[in-house]
Design a protein around this motif. Structure first.
Motif, mmCIF file in Angstrom:
data_model
loop_
_atom_site.group_PDB
_atom_site.id
_atom_site.type_symbol
_atom_site.label_atom_id
_atom_site.label_comp_id
_atom_site.label_asym_id
_atom_site.label_seq_id
_atom_site.Cartn_x
_atom_site.Cartn_y
_atom_site.Cartn_z
ATOM 1 N N LEU A 278 3.502 2.476 6.447
ATOM 2 C CA LEU A 278 4.104 3.061 5.428
ATOM 3 C C LEU A 278 3.154 4.164 4.888
ATOM 4 C CD1 LEU A 278 5.772 0.177 3.394
ATOM 5 C CD2 LEU A 278 6.873 1.965 4.947
ATOM 6 N N LEU A 279 1.865 3.948 4.730
ATOM 7 C CA LEU A 279 0.828 4.960 4.253
ATOM 8 C C LEU A 279 0.700 5.911 5.186
ATOM 9 C CD1 LEU A 279 -1.171 5.817 1.816
ATOM 10 C CD2 LEU A 279 -2.794 4.404 3.115
ATOM 11 N N ILE A 280 0.561 5.702 6.387
ATOM 12 C CA ILE A 280 0.455 6.563 7.706
ATOM 13 C C ILE A 280 1.582 7.482 7.771
ATOM 14 C CG2 ILE A 280 0.047 6.835 9.917
ATOM 15 C CD1 ILE A 280 -1.609 4.380 10.071
ATOM 16 N N MET B 38 0.712 -1.257 0.088
ATOM 17 C CA MET B 38 -0.251 -0.006 0.054
ATOM 18 C C MET B 38 0.889 1.266 -0.021
ATOM 19 S SD MET B 38 -2.877 0.997 2.797
ATOM 20 C CE MET B 38 -3.811 -0.573 2.496
ATOM 21 N N GLY B 39 1.903 1.213 0.904
ATOM 22 C CA GLY B 39 2.710 2.464 0.820
ATOM 23 C C GLY B 39 3.867 2.506 -0.084
ATOM 24 N N CYS C 213 -0.405 -4.661 7.807
ATOM 25 C CA CYS C 213 -0.411 -3.716 8.549
ATOM 26 C C CYS C 213 0.974 -2.914 8.508
ATOM 27 C CB CYS C 213 0.132 -4.365 10.206
ATOM 28 S SG CYS C 213 -1.571 -5.294 10.793
ATOM 29 N N VAL C 214 1.939 -3.513 7.881
ATOM 30 C CA VAL C 214 3.292 -2.534 7.644
ATOM 31 C C VAL C 214 2.946 -1.889 6.305
ATOM 32 C CG1 VAL C 214 5.375 -2.956 6.629
ATOM 33 C CG2 VAL C 214 4.808 -4.584 8.254
#
Length: 250
Positions: A194-196, A58-59, A189-190
């Motif tokens: 990364l996105l956050i 995602m990130g 979750c990782v």
């Protein structure tokens, strides 16, 4: 063979997304997963694996000079091999990260010479004010030198590597495959972390927590949160004030 060719076409289009289509996000695993699943005859598994890989990566996006692992063609190949072998999400997760790193190196290796040549020719065309030639080089040489090597590798792997891949997968102990299935949830979750991390500033982060509140405490679904976010975005943009700059005559 036809399946391998179609999967290679999907990998090619996914690989050239950023260079040709302006990062329209149609190359992400969440989008390519169902397409690969349709080609391989198992749409449900394609959707499940695509969503798992999307959460995992995602990130993973290109920001400035930071070049992440190759997500697009590697995800297509991981999904195809997982469906072909019938081993599911664990296999896709096990293959995705090493394939993404290898494909990034493979793509850079194949892109080095034509990309350098195209860059010089584009710069020369811009200096000569030949915009048509610059655009033609940018839209042909650059994406083709990236997309063709990725598609060729995916085609060979899917068409001729199924038996070898199945042999390797069957040799992996069950406890290891179970570990990969657990890792799929952890890596999700990782990816979210990364996105956050990219969104962690005082102007953007409140919107993230607002979406969290809507889902957890108000019980809204994803579509409802998306529509609410769109409305907030419209309100925020309409209330923005821009400094007017007087135009100067050149």
């Amino acid at each position: 063979m036809i399946q391998a060719l179609l999967v290679a076409v999907v990998a090619f289009l996914a690989s050239i997304d950023e260079q040709t289509f302006g990062a329209c996000m149609m190359s992400r695993p969440l989008f390519t997963g169902p397409i690969v699943g349709l080609i391989m005859g198992d749409v449900t598994t394609g959707i499940i694996i695509g969503a798992s890989l999307e959460a995992m990566f995602m990130g993973s996006i290109m920001v400035g000079s930071a070049v992440p692992p190759e997500v697009y063609a590697s995800s297509v190949l991981s999904i195809a091999v997982a469906i072909q072998s019938g081993t599911g999400v664990g296999t896709a997760v096990a293959l995705a990260l090493p394939l993404s790193i290898f494909l990034q190196m493979w793509r850079k290796f194949c892109y080095a010479i034509p990309g350098s040549w195209a860059g010089k020719q584009i710069e020369k065309a811009v200096n000569e004010r030949n915009i048509k030639k610059a655009n033609l080089l940018h839209l042909t040489v650059v994406p083709l030198s990236i997309g063709i090597p990725s598609a060729l590798l995916v085609f060979v792997a899917v068409a001729f590597g199924a038996d070898t891949i199945n042999t390797v997968l069957n040799a992996i102990p069950t406890v290891v495959m179970d570990g990969f299935n657990v890792a799929a949830g952890v890596l999700s979750c990782v990816g979210l972390a990364l996105l956050i991390k990219m969104m962690s500033n005082s102007k953007v982060l409140p919107y993230l927590f607002l979406g969290f509140i809507c889902v957890i405490y108000l019980g809204m679904d994803v579509i409802g949160v998306a529509v609410a976010g769109l409305c907030i975005a419209f309100i925020a943009v309409s209330n923005m004030k821009f400094d007017t700059v007087e135009e100067e005559d050149f």
